[in-house]
Motif scaffolding. Structure first.
Motif, mmCIF file in Angstrom:
data_model
loop_
_atom_site.group_PDB
_atom_site.id
_atom_site.type_symbol
_atom_site.label_atom_id
_atom_site.label_comp_id
_atom_site.label_asym_id
_atom_site.label_seq_id
_atom_site.Cartn_x
_atom_site.Cartn_y
_atom_site.Cartn_z
ATOM 1 N N PHE A 263 0.806 -1.219 0.000
ATOM 2 C CA PHE A 263 0.000 0.000 0.000
ATOM 3 C C PHE A 263 0.840 1.272 0.000
ATOM 4 C CE2 PHE A 263 -3.465 -2.534 2.296
ATOM 5 C CZ PHE A 263 -4.236 -2.664 1.161
ATOM 6 N N PRO A 265 3.189 3.894 2.899
ATOM 7 C CA PRO A 265 2.873 4.472 4.212
ATOM 8 C C PRO A 265 1.937 5.664 4.167
ATOM 9 C CG PRO A 265 5.083 5.107 3.506
ATOM 10 C CD PRO A 265 4.604 4.097 2.520
ATOM 11 N N ASP A 269 -6.212 6.346 5.112
ATOM 12 C CA ASP A 269 -6.719 5.275 5.972
ATOM 13 C C ASP A 269 -8.060 4.732 5.484
ATOM 14 O OD1 ASP A 269 -4.522 5.447 7.600
ATOM 15 O OD2 ASP A 269 -5.485 6.723 9.106
ATOM 16 N N ARG A 272 -7.536 2.547 2.466
ATOM 17 C CA ARG A 272 -6.950 1.260 2.850
ATOM 18 C C ARG A 272 -8.009 0.335 3.450
ATOM 19 N NH1 ARG A 272 -1.702 -0.826 6.164
ATOM 20 N NH2 ARG A 272 -2.601 -2.856 6.580
ATOM 21 N N ASP A 276 -8.785 -3.331 2.073
ATOM 22 C CA ASP A 276 -8.639 -4.517 2.922
ATOM 23 C C ASP A 276 -9.878 -5.401 2.850
ATOM 24 O OD1 ASP A 276 -6.060 -4.203 3.907
ATOM 25 O OD2 ASP A 276 -6.690 -2.924 5.569
ATOM 26 N N THR A 290 1.514 -3.044 4.463
ATOM 27 C CA THR A 290 1.476 -1.586 4.497
ATOM 28 C C THR A 290 2.688 -0.989 3.809
ATOM 29 O OG1 THR A 290 0.235 -1.601 6.546
ATOM 30 C CG2 THR A 290 1.387 0.440 6.004
#
Length: 412
Positions: A263, A265, A269, A272, A276, A290
């Motif tokens: 992904f 850093p 969020d 992600r 997921d 990550t």
């Protein structure tokens, strides 16, 4: 200068503004590591604004100094990473840290990454200080900066050509002219153009090797067998790439190799979390991590790579001879697209442009064909990966004489 830093070899300070992503930091790390590896007495300091610099390992002889980080907004503007601090105060603090680091380290050479005057001109006072003391100044540029219609007004606004002509002894382009000439589109009067041309060297791309394995390193189970590595670099602008790959696996259950997604850093969020959930539904055909500061190990094992086409990832694809699909971003710069399409024309990679359609079937077909692509090494391009050797030679040539007298001047 501290007593424990005394050295008879060249001392090189590398400045990297690092406002976004991982590219500038990783390029600076490769150069610094090559400098100290080529000369056991050499020392290097990287001055960087990267907020993740502490996650990376560096060769013995390389130290880092972290600048207060800044962030880039979608509209192209900047702000302090700490929103409560005005940007001009952050720039003033960064300027002071750079100046104090130079005075303490007493470099023989300063290598500046990409920005001739530094972020918001923060390097100008240090450049003048160094020039007065005879410290060698080098501007290092990646192979592609941007299209002319975007690059020219940006460099004119920053006075970059004037800064480049006034201060820099050499200009290194970490690439090949047959792929791109990053300064060719800039308007210059004949005298300035001649001066720049005399100082310009195309080094070739910066070869990457496997780093020293970190103690206790663990890798995903998927890396034990054939897999496709999907890397979005820092991840801050990689959501579209990841979405397209996941859509391909959702649409085509017959894609032969599983995918491991890195992904990055800086991936949002919320994005992600959505990815997921989709990955869990794909039941082992796709997995994710990550971030891996030693992603070279995964790159070297992968059967193929899907990436956006940033400079460092492109160097790794060439260095580890990986079959690759590049999906270059085109905003806010077309740098990746220029590089990717030039590389495809030479037969080094395959390119999928999003503007030609983001149908899952297009990506699925490319993923199916990836294991049969031609490796980059099958294409003969002289000097393609000679960059680090060329840099080491130039460091020895520029900083290898009169070091003691120069340090006296630098510290005075």
């Amino acid at each position: 200068m501290r007593e424990d830093e005394a050295s008879s070899g060249p001392r090189v300070l590398i400045y990297s503004h690092d406002t976004f992503g991982l590219g500038h930091l990783r390029r600076s790390r490769a150069i610094a590591n090559a400098i100290v590896s080529g000369d056991g007495w050499a020392r290097a300091v990287i001055v960087s604004g990267s907020p993740v610099i502490d996650h990376f390992a560096f060769a013995p002889g390389v130290r880092t100094v972290r600048l207060p980080p800044v962030v880039k907004f979608l509209d192209g503007g900047y702000g302090s990473r700490d929103a409560a601090v005005p940007l001009d105060r952050t720039v003033a603090l960064r300027t002071d840290i750079i100046a104090r680091t130079c005075a303490a380290f007493a470099p023989d050479m300063i290598v500046v990454d990409k920005e001739p005057a530094g972020f918001h001109g923060e390097l100008l006072s240090t450049l003048a200080w160094a020039a007065e003391r005879g410290i060698r100044l080098v501007l290092g540029l990646r192979d592609v900066l941007d299209e002319a219609d975007r690059l020219v007004p940006e460099w004119e606004r920053k006075g970059a050509v004037e800064t480049m002509a006034r201060f820099y002894d050499e200009i290194w382009v970490y690439g090949l002219s047959r792929i791109h000439e990053p300064l060719a589109a800039l308007p210059m009067d004949p005298e300035t153009a001649a001066r720049i041309a005399e100082r310009l060297t195309f080094t070739g791309y910066l070869r990457r090797d496997l780093p020293e394995r970190r103690p206790g390193r663990e890798e995903p189970a998927m890396a034990k067998g054939p897999f496709i590595l999907v890397t979005a670099g820092g991840g801050g602008d990689g959501a579209a790439l990841i979405d397209w790959v996941l859509a391909a696996y959702e649409a085509d259950p017959g894609i032969p190799l599983p995918a491991l997604v890195a992904f990055g850093p800086f991936l949002d969020d919320a994005a992600r979390a959505g990815f997921d959930a989709r990955i869990r539904a794909l039941a082992g055909r796709v997995s994710a991590i990550t971030f891996d500061s030693e992603i070279e190990f995964l790159m070297s094992k992968a059967a193929g790579v899907v990436a956006m086409g940033g400079y460092n990832t492109f160097c790794e694809i060439l260095s580890f001879d990986r079959r690759a699909i590049l999906v270059p971003r085109t905003e806010p710069r077309r740098e990746q697209a220029i590089r990717a399409l030039a590389a495809e024309s030479l037969g080094l990679v395959r390119v999928l442009m999003e503007e030609d359609g983001r149908e899952p079937e297009r990506m699925a077909a490319a993923l199916r064909a990836l294991p049969e692509q031609t490796e980059p090494s099958r294409v003969l391009v002289p000097g393609l990966l000679g960059g680090l050797e060329a840099v080491a030679r130039r460091v020895r040539a520029l900083a290898g004489s009169g070091l003691g007298d120069q340090r006296v001047r630098a510290c005075s």
